[in-house]
Design a protein around this motif. Structure first.
Motif, short mmCIF file in Angstrom:
data_model
loop_
_atom_site.label_atom_id
_atom_site.label_comp_id
_atom_site.label_asym_id
_atom_site.label_seq_id
_atom_site.Cartn_x
_atom_site.Cartn_y
_atom_site.Cartn_z
N ALA A 201 -13.89 -12.90 9.51
CA ALA A 201 -15.41 -13.08 8.95
C ALA A 201 -15.84 -12.99 7.47
O ALA A 201 -17.75 -13.48 7.40
CB ALA A 201 -16.21 -12.05 9.49
N ASP A 202 -15.94 -11.93 6.56
CA ASP A 202 -16.10 -12.43 5.11
C ASP A 202 -15.75 -13.19 4.62
O ASP A 202 -16.38 -13.68 3.22
CB ASP A 202 -15.61 -10.76 4.44
N LYS A 206 -19.78 -14.87 6.76
CA LYS A 206 -20.54 -14.26 8.29
C LYS A 206 -21.34 -12.98 7.77
O LYS A 206 -20.13 -12.34 7.50
CB LYS A 206 -19.58 -14.86 9.60
N SER A 207 -21.98 -12.76 9.32
CA SER A 207 -22.54 -11.35 8.85
C SER A 207 -22.31 -10.18 10.26
O SER A 207 -22.85 -9.16 10.37
CB SER A 207 -24.15 -10.95 8.98
N SER A 208 -21.22 -11.09 10.51
CA SER A 208 -20.92 -10.86 11.91
C SER A 208 -19.34 -10.61 12.80
O SER A 208 -19.24 -11.86 12.08
CB SER A 208 -21.72 -10.16 13.10
N PHE A 209 -18.52 -9.95 13.73
CA PHE A 209 -17.58 -10.82 13.99
C PHE A 209 -17.50 -10.22 15.07
O PHE A 209 -18.35 -9.70 16.01
CB PHE A 209 -15.96 -10.34 12.98
N GLU A 210 -16.55 -11.47 15.87
CA GLU A 210 -16.27 -10.56 17.43
C GLU A 210 -15.02 -10.11 18.15
O GLU A 210 -13.73 -10.66 17.13
CB GLU A 210 -16.29 -12.07 18.17
N VAL A 211 -14.84 -9.27 18.79
CA VAL A 211 -13.25 -8.35 18.80
C VAL A 211 -12.67 -9.59 19.78
O VAL A 211 -13.33 -10.55 20.19
CB VAL A 211 -14.01 -7.46 19.92
#
Length: 424
Positions: A201-202, A206-211
């Motif tokens: 994500a980084d 992106k400012s968030s990520f999915e598990v």
């Protein structure tokens, strides 16, 4: 039961509701509960804990960060419970959190060095103080502590249950060792999967990520995801602030260039006027109608004005060079972060592959250890394991009965004993 205990602790009496035997049992239960509750709080430092301290200062005028290399490094909490930090001196550390130590270092540096801005200090754990294990294990002694350590995991770290011919079979040593190692490597696998998602994500901005879906239902996820989200937010915020500061610096320099260009225009106008004046008095001086000193004064004025124009042009060149450097610094900051993320991604992938292989291996060992065909027959007695923790709380040492799932804290001594028990 719990209400009666707290009523007793508050009033000093049981109000006839708690028998003496039940009171003793309840107090023992509380002695187990309270240390585990404390373990869930933010970690408190103790002697032998090793920390990594970094201090940085944002210099507003230069628009750069300054690293305090004289302070940065690894430190160990001494036997007296203090840290010795340059420019700060001896500071108490036992019982404090890493964030409290960081704040104290920043305040002490600002106060002692009379700084206008408080330096930003970060403190992270490098090595927890050790735990100890004794009794029926393969390698009793001192071992480095790791977060979320349980009695079963500690036994695995110590090589599992000790072989003893007097007790016949291995008492499930292979199963205990394999299960402990399986728990450790499976936990590593979950953490690495979340870390890889955060790094991806980084890299994508992106400012968030999915598990990952394969671990979406794992109960250990919330704190792990929270930690990785904090890292993601911190990294992106740090880069954003640096790029923003460089943009602001370029804006200031550009405004300075525009101001200097206006000054050059005005100065050139004055030069032109001075030249016109010189041209008008030149013929008069040749005819002796005015003194020559007036001509010299005009020529000197023109020379001074032209010199100032050159100074302004030099200042413009310097400002343009600073803008170019700020632009390059921004590019370097983005490239450095991209390179660091790529290296972290590669290392995480390597560690994840290794953890996955180890999980599979330990799972196979657990299957082999629980195969009925591999268990010896005809044993009249099968000893069972008993566990106890020797823990120091507020300067007092106490022994606590434990199970395989009991959390272990830094500094604990784990006692592992074998007690023969009649087979069913």
């Amino acid at each position: 039961m719990k209400t009666d205990i707290f009523e007793f602790l508050r009033t000093g009496r049981t109000a006839g509701r708690l028998a003496p035997a039940r009171l003793v049992t309840a107090c023992l239960a509380l002695s187990l509960t309270f240390p585990q509750m404390a373990a869930a709080d933010e970690y408190r430092l103790g002697s032998q804990d090793k920390l990594n301290i970094r201090v940085a200062e944002w210099q507003t005028v230069e628009g750069t960060f300054r690293d305090w290399s004289a302070v940065n490094g690894e430190y160990t909490v001494g036997p007296a419970g203090t840290l010795s930090v340059p420019f700060v001196g001896e500071m108490p550390a036992v019982g404090k959190t890493t964030s409290e130590i960081a704040a104290a270092i920043g305040q002490a540096l600002q106060r002692k060095l009379a700084l206008s801005d408080r330096p930003e200090a970060s403190v992270e754990m490098v090595l927890f103080r050790p735990f100890y294990i004794s009794g029926e294990v393969q390698t009793p002694g001192q071992f480095p502590y790791v977060p979320e350590l349980t009695v079963l995991k500690a036994i695995s770290v110590a090589g599992g249950i000790r072989r003893n011919a007097d007790y016949g079979p291995q008492l499930g040593k292979d199963l205990v060792t394999a299960k402990g190692n399986y728990d450790i490597y499976e936990d590593q696998q979950v953490r690495l999967l979340v870390r890889r998602a955060r790094i991806d994500a980084d890299i994508a901005g992106k400012s968030s990520f999915e598990v990952p879906k394969e671990i979406a239902d794992d109960p250990r996820l919330p704190p792990i995801v929270a930690d990785e989200m904090a890292i993601l937010t911190s990294d992106q915020k740090k880069l954003k602030l640096k790029l923003q500061a460089l943009d602001e610096l370029k804006g200031v320099l550009q405004a300075e260039i525009e101001s200097l260009e206006k000054k050059i225009t005005n100065q050139q106008r004055q030069v032109d006027l001075a030249k016109q004046q010189l041209d008008s008095i030149g013929p008069l001086a040749q005819k002796g109608l005015i003194v020559n000193t007036r001509v010299l004064t005009s020529e000197q004025s023109i020379a001074n004005l032209q010199g100032q124009v050159l100074d302004y042009e030099t200042a413009i060149l310097t400002a343009k060079q600073s803008i170019s450097k700020a632009t390059q610094d921004a590019i370097d900051a983005e490239n450095t972060q991209s390179s660091s993320l790529a290296a972290d991604r590669q290392q995480t992938e390597t560690d994840l592959n290794e953890a996955t292989l180890r999980v599979g291996m330990q799972k196979a060992l657990m299957t082999a250890a629980t195969d009925p065909a591999s268990q010896p027959l005809g044993n009249n007695e099968q000893p069972s394991l008993t566990y106890a923790l020797v823990r120091e709380v507020d300067g007092k040492t106490s022994e606590i009965a434990a199970t395989e799932d009991t959390p272990v804290l830094p500094g604990d001594v784990i006692k592992v004993k074998l007690a023969p028990m009649a087979s069913q």
